[in-house]
Design an enzyme around this catalytic site. Structure first.
Site, PDB file in Angstrom:
ATOM      1  N   CYS A  57       0.774  -1.225  -0.043  1.00 45.70           N
ATOM      2  CA  CYS A  57      -0.023  -0.140   0.078  1.00 45.70           C
ATOM      3  C   CYS A  57       0.827   1.283  -0.035  1.00 45.70           C
ATOM      4  O   CYS A  57       1.423   1.447  -0.959  1.00 45.70           O
ATOM      5  CB  CYS A  57      -0.930   0.039   1.305  1.00 45.70           C
ATOM      6  SG  CYS A  57      -2.453   0.739   0.865  1.00 45.70           S
ATOM      7  N   HIS A 101      -3.381  -5.013   0.487  1.00 41.08           N
ATOM      8  CA  HIS A 101      -2.849  -5.467   1.674  1.00 41.08           C
ATOM      9  C   HIS A 101      -2.942  -6.980   1.739  1.00 41.08           C
ATOM     10  O   HIS A 101      -3.879  -7.751   2.101  1.00 41.08           O
ATOM     11  CB  HIS A 101      -3.584  -4.934   2.878  1.00 41.08           C
ATOM     12  CG  HIS A 101      -3.519  -3.597   3.237  1.00 41.08           C
ATOM     13  ND1 HIS A 101      -2.510  -3.412   3.904  1.00 41.08           N
ATOM     14  CD2 HIS A 101      -4.007  -2.559   2.721  1.00 41.08           C
ATOM     15  CE1 HIS A 101      -2.413  -1.659   4.191  1.00 41.08           C
ATOM     16  NE2 HIS A 101      -3.457  -1.375   3.117  1.00 41.08           N
ATOM     17  N   GLU A 105      -1.673  -9.210   3.359  1.00 45.54           N
ATOM     18  CA  GLU A 105      -1.446  -9.745   4.656  1.00 45.54           C
ATOM     19  C   GLU A 105      -2.729 -10.235   5.293  1.00 45.54           C
ATOM     20  O   GLU A 105      -2.804 -11.319   6.020  1.00 45.54           O
ATOM     21  CB  GLU A 105      -0.863  -8.768   5.677  1.00 45.54           C
ATOM     22  CG  GLU A 105      -1.518  -7.712   6.100  1.00 45.54           C
ATOM     23  CD  GLU A 105      -1.416  -6.449   5.419  1.00 45.54           C
ATOM     24  OE1 GLU A 105      -1.024  -6.600   4.127  1.00 45.54           O
ATOM     25  OE2 GLU A 105      -1.485  -5.168   5.704  1.00 45.54           O
TER      26      GLU A 105
HETATM   27  N1  GLN Z   1      -2.251   6.681   3.040  1.00 45.67           N
HETATM   28  C1  GLN Z   1      -2.132   5.759   1.740  1.00 45.67           C
HETATM   29  C2  GLN Z   1      -3.411   5.999   1.018  1.00 45.67           C
HETATM   30  O1  GLN Z   1      -4.479   6.319   1.497  1.00 45.67           O
HETATM   31  C3  GLN Z   1      -2.005   4.434   1.978  1.00 45.67           C
HETATM   32  C4  GLN Z   1      -3.044   3.662   2.737  1.00 45.67           C
HETATM   33  C5  GLN Z   1      -2.421   2.606   3.519  1.00 45.67           C
HETATM   34  O2  GLN Z   1      -0.967   2.054   3.340  1.00 45.67           O
HETATM   35  N2  GLN Z   1      -3.072   1.609   3.893  1.00 45.67           N
HETATM   36  O3  GLN Z   1      -3.814   5.903   0.064  1.00 45.67           O
END
Ligand code: GLN
Length: 558
Positions: free
Chosen positions: A406, A533, A535
């Protein structure tokens, strides 16, 4: 003759004395034992706080926010249930005070209570019971079948003001569903003190007294202790707490969490539980044998790996719980024990090379250099992002295996734009709204003008663009991937062709081809980033592909 509908069984797990003594793992382990009896097991976690969900809670204070397929942002204990029971829960499986009250208040405003005084008892307690019955019946194992047993974990400790309406609701619930269909576990602490290591029972006596005063009589006690509970101590707890001695179990320290289910099973919990709830205990339980194999395999990992985690909340491993679990799962797969080396991103920038943080700067860079691989997990806000970019640059230039999740993908792309394309000041509009080269931008799925509900949350499909990439191999030859998301910003589609021309590959995109989901780098052993994500869907015996890639590359490089 028609067979009567089999009644749903409920196993309630409450906790006393202290929080953080392993109630979640105990409850999940009981779930594993029930599942090993051939039953469909689901779970509900009750969190007696007023927040509607965990989405707005700081990972620093409350641990990570776990994300479900349906986009629910929930307590990290739901992650335990998904991993242990291999199920997919929904947002309603996390019941909070906030959700209960907003439902009741909404109905009050609609006039549904017909002039009555709306009260905690019966209106709130009824809402809790109805919710529990409805959600327990929802299929969570993908079969579409109704579960047989629901494990209900009551968060917090009994005696808290906040949990009182839930305790009262559960007290009433036993009559609603029938005493033969519900049983109560209480997880308590038995501290071991003094030079001789005496096991003290008083805190357990007190917490059970409190539970009884609230109207709940525990059927089973699980006593968390550093050493195995002595027979005499069990007897004492049994007589003071009015719980059958064969229903008092020792949950002492074990080499890994998979042993908890086995340890409880060896003490006869499966027999007693099946007697209490009138369940059939099969003579052979292959799932339990697999579980035993796994616990032993984890004890005997013969390789060792160090992964540097470059993040913001490095003091608290709960803030990145699922990422750590996913690393461990991928490690089991390759026979490797995982050491996590925590790196505070903030101190990696050259302004700390000298001055009061010079020692931290040197130590943190040494950790990165010495690690077998580097992981930059998700995050929000700009603290530490410059340091994260430098860590990803170091991996990109030296061939050290890198996984960016992310935010970890976003900063790798920004750094590539700055360093390889020479776009000075390239940034995400999250961190610099006036950047001359907006490389990562706000791309809401719905409205561009409304911030509320604009987070891209939950399971979305990613399409691989080619078979010639690590992702295709790691995901077992699937061209369609379903993973969970939690972000607002994405790589700017207008910059993709320039980035690609310079060697950064966007091998996975959303179904419209507009959102960049996976990056890889030409000519690098493993430089992998995901906008999603991965994970959250990792399982102990089915590790997440991007993590497997990192671990394999890290082992290769050793
Ligand atoms: N802050 C970034 C976004 O909103 C990444 C978010 C995250 O890593 N979960 O896109």
């Amino acid at each position: 003759m028609e067979t009567p509908l089999k009644a749903m069984k409920y196993v309630v797990v409450s906790g006393g004395v202290l929080s953080g003594i392993g109630k979640g793992v105990t409850a999940s382990s009981i779930g594993v034992l029930l599942k090993s009896m051939g039953l469909r097991v689901t779970a509900i976690k009750i969190d007696p706080y007023l927040n509607s969900d965990a989405g707005t809670m700081s990972p620093f204070e409350h641990g990570e926010v776990f994300v479900l397929d349906d986009g629910g942002e929930v307590d990290l204990d739901l992650g335990n249930y998904e991993r242990f029971l291999d199920i997919r829960l929904g947002r309603d499986n996390n019941l909070t005070t906030g959700k209960v009250y907003s439902g009741v208040i909404e109905r009050e405003r609609r006039g549904d209570y017909l002039g009555k005084t709306v009260q905690v008892v019966p209106h709130i307690t009824d809402e809790i019971q109805e919710w529990t019955e409805r959600v327990a019946a929802q299929s969570t194992d993908g079969s579409g079948e109704k579960p047989d047993v629901c494990v209900i974990e009551l968060g917090g400790t009994v005696g808290d003001i906040e949990s009182a309406p839930f305790v009262e609701a559960l007290r009433q619930f036993q009559f609603r569903v029938g005493r033969e269909n519900i049983c109560f576990f209480h997880v308590s602490l038995v501290p071991v003190i003094g030079v001789v290591g005496e096991q003290k029972t008083k805190p357990t006596q007190h917490t059970v007294k409190e539970l009884r005063a609230a109207g709940l009589a525990p059927d089973f006690l699980v006593c968390r202790s550093s050493t195995p509970l002595l027979a005499g101590v069990k007897e004492k707890i049994s007589s003071f707490c009015h719980v059958d001695p064969s229903h008092v179990y020792s949950a002492h320290d074990v080499p890994n969490i998979y042993h908890v289910a086995l340890m409880l099973n060896e003490q006869g919990i499966s027999e007693k539980l099946s007697e209490r709830l009138d369940l059939k205990l099969p003579s052979s339980r292959p799932l339990l044998d697999d579980w035993r194999d796994m616990a032993e395999r984890v004890d005997n990992l013969d390789k060792e790996l160090t992964i540097a985690m470059v993040g913001k909340y490095t003091g608290l491993s709960d803030s990145y719980l699922s990422v750590i679990k996913a690393l461990q799962h991928a490690g089991f797969n390759s026979g490797a024990r995982m050491n996590i080396s925590w790196v505070e991103a903030e101190y990696l920038t050259p302004d700390h090379e000298e001055g009061e943080n010079a020692a931290r700067y040197a130590a943190d860079w040494a950790k990165i250099r010495e690690a077998d691989g580097v992981l930059v997990p998700g995050g929000f806000g700009n603290r530490g992002i410059e340091g994260k970019m430098l860590a990803s640059r170091y991996c990109r230039e030296t061939g050290k295996p890198y996984l960016g999740i992310c935010l970890g993908l976003q900063i790798a792309v920004i750094d590539f734009a700055r360093d390889v394309l020479g776009l000075e000041g390239a940034n995400s509009t999250e961190f610099d709204e006036a950047t001359p080269h907006p490389t990562v931008i706000f791309m809401p799925e719905g409205s561009r003008t409304h911030m509320g509900g604009t987070m891209r949350l939950g399971s979305r499909q990613t399409n691989l663009q080619t078979k010639d990439c690590d992702a295709f191999r790691l995901y077992g030859g699937d061209m369609e991937i379903h993973e969970r998301h939690r972000h607002r910003y994405e790589v700017n589609p207008d910059m993709v062709s320039d980035l690609e021309a310079a060697g950064l590959r966007f091998v996975g995109k959303d179904t419209e081809g507009e959102r960049m989901e996976i990056i890889e780098l030409t000519g690098h052993p493993y430089f992998f980033g995901t906008q999603y994500h991965p994970e959250f869907k990792s399982r102990p015996n089915r590790p997440s592909p991007p993590f497997v890639g990192l671990i394999e590359a890290a082992l290769d490089a050793q």
